[in-house]
Design a protein around this motif. Structure first.
Motif, PDB file in Angstrom:
ATOM      1  N   ILE A 110       0.839  -1.207   0.000  1.00 41.15           N
ATOM      2  CA  ILE A 110       0.000   0.000   0.000  1.00 41.15           C
ATOM      3  C   ILE A 110       0.870   1.251   0.000  1.00 41.15           C
ATOM      4  CG2 ILE A 110      -1.642   1.345   1.372  1.00 41.15           C
ATOM      5  CD1 ILE A 110      -2.897  -1.315   2.218  1.00 41.15           C
ATOM      6  N   GLU A 111       1.909   1.269   0.818  1.00 41.90           N
ATOM      7  CA  GLU A 111       2.815   2.417   0.853  1.00 41.90           C
ATOM      8  C   GLU A 111       3.466   2.645  -0.513  1.00 41.90           C
ATOM      9  OE1 GLU A 111       4.554   2.621   5.382  1.00 41.90           O
ATOM     10  OE2 GLU A 111       5.249   0.969   4.105  1.00 41.90           O
ATOM     11  N   ARG A 112       3.866   1.558  -1.184  1.00 41.63           N
ATOM     12  CA  ARG A 112       4.498   1.672  -2.504  1.00 41.63           C
ATOM     13  C   ARG A 112       3.521   2.225  -3.526  1.00 41.63           C
ATOM     14  NH1 ARG A 112       5.477  -3.145  -3.323  1.00 41.63           N
ATOM     15  NH2 ARG A 112       4.374  -3.717  -5.179  1.00 41.63           N
ATOM     16  N   VAL A 113       2.278   1.718  -3.526  1.00 41.16           N
ATOM     17  CA  VAL A 113       1.263   2.202  -4.472  1.00 41.16           C
ATOM     18  C   VAL A 113       1.000   3.691  -4.249  1.00 41.16           C
ATOM     19  CG1 VAL A 113      -1.185   2.050  -5.079  1.00 41.16           C
ATOM     20  CG2 VAL A 113       0.177  -0.028  -4.872  1.00 41.16           C
ATOM     21  N   LEU A 143       4.120   5.695  -5.442  1.00 45.69           N
ATOM     22  CA  LEU A 143       4.301   5.728  -6.892  1.00 45.69           C
ATOM     23  C   LEU A 143       3.180   6.458  -7.627  1.00 45.69           C
ATOM     24  CD1 LEU A 143       5.570   2.088  -7.524  1.00 45.69           C
ATOM     25  CD2 LEU A 143       6.909   4.198  -7.602  1.00 45.69           C
ATOM     26  N   HIS A 144       1.948   6.275  -7.175  1.00 48.64           N
ATOM     27  CA  HIS A 144       0.813   6.797  -7.928  1.00 48.64           C
ATOM     28  C   HIS A 144       0.224   8.080  -7.371  1.00 48.64           C
ATOM     29  CE1 HIS A 144       0.771   3.345 -10.549  1.00 48.64           C
ATOM     30  NE2 HIS A 144       0.982   2.603  -9.470  1.00 48.64           N
ATOM     31  N   PHE A 145       0.718   8.511  -6.251  1.00 49.75           N
ATOM     32  CA  PHE A 145       0.212   9.763  -5.713  1.00 49.75           C
ATOM     33  C   PHE A 145       1.346  10.736  -5.407  1.00 49.75           C
ATOM     34  CE2 PHE A 145      -1.240  12.445  -2.156  1.00 49.75           C
ATOM     35  CZ  PHE A 145      -2.219  13.147  -2.836  1.00 49.75           C
ATOM     36  N   TYR A 146       2.194  10.393  -4.438  1.00 48.92           N
ATOM     37  CA  TYR A 146       3.233  11.329  -4.008  1.00 48.92           C
ATOM     38  C   TYR A 146       4.227  11.674  -5.113  1.00 48.92           C
ATOM     39  CZ  TYR A 146       1.654  10.804   0.814  1.00 48.92           C
ATOM     40  OH  TYR A 146       0.908  10.795   1.963  1.00 48.92           O
ATOM     41  N   GLN A 147       4.686  10.701  -5.867  1.00 47.71           N
ATOM     42  CA  GLN A 147       5.642  11.000  -6.933  1.00 47.71           C
ATOM     43  C   GLN A 147       5.023  11.892  -7.997  1.00 47.71           C
ATOM     44  OE1 GLN A 147       7.541   7.524  -8.573  1.00 47.71           O
ATOM     45  NE2 GLN A 147       8.902   7.289  -6.821  1.00 47.71           N
TER      46      GLN A 147
END
Length: 138
Positions: free
Chosen positions: A100-103, A106-110
């Motif tokens: 969840i942290e990776r998603v 990658l898909h929000f914070y970046q």
């Protein structure tokens, strides 16, 4: 992301100097008075901006600070990067990153970081001082 006092003071200092660049070196006491800022803290920020290559310090009678480059060559992102460090929303993981942290990373914070960077990288100090709302307020 929240801009710290150092970042806010730095931007206000640069904008003030850009507005008064035709007056020669400007004393920090004048900037502090006009902007209603702490002169002591402004001195610390000015030192960082001088070391970072944004300001020139002129010593002696009639001395003060002035922009090292024209306002058209000073980008807001570079100033904030110097004063704030890494400007990101993305958090660094302390150990193993969950799925969840990776998603989210990658898909929000970046993506958010990329958009913020695009905006700040393309705004110059000159554009800030020429903004319609800015000239109205001065």
């Amino acid at each position: 992301m929240k801009i710290s006092t150092r970042g806010r003071y730095g931007l206000r200092l640069l904008v003030d100097l850009a507005e008064h660049q035709n007056e020669g070196p400007v004393a920090l006491s004048h900037v502090a008075h006009r902007q209603e800022l702490s002169e002591k803290y402004l001195q610390q920020v000015a030192l960082l901006l001088t070391r970072g290559g944004f300001l020139v310090s002129i010593k002696g009678a009639g001395g003060g600070y002035q922009l090292k480059e024209s306002p058209e060559k000073i980008f807001i992102y570079d100033v904030l990067d110097l004063l704030e460090g890494n400007i990101t929303f993305e958090e660094t993981s302390q150990g193993q990153e969950s799925a969840i942290e990776r998603v989210i990373r990658l898909h929000f914070y970046q993506k958010l970081d990329q958009e913020v960077r695009k905006v700040f990288e393309n705004v110059t100090l000159a554009e800030v001082t020429r903004a319609e709302w800015f000239t109205y307020m001065i």
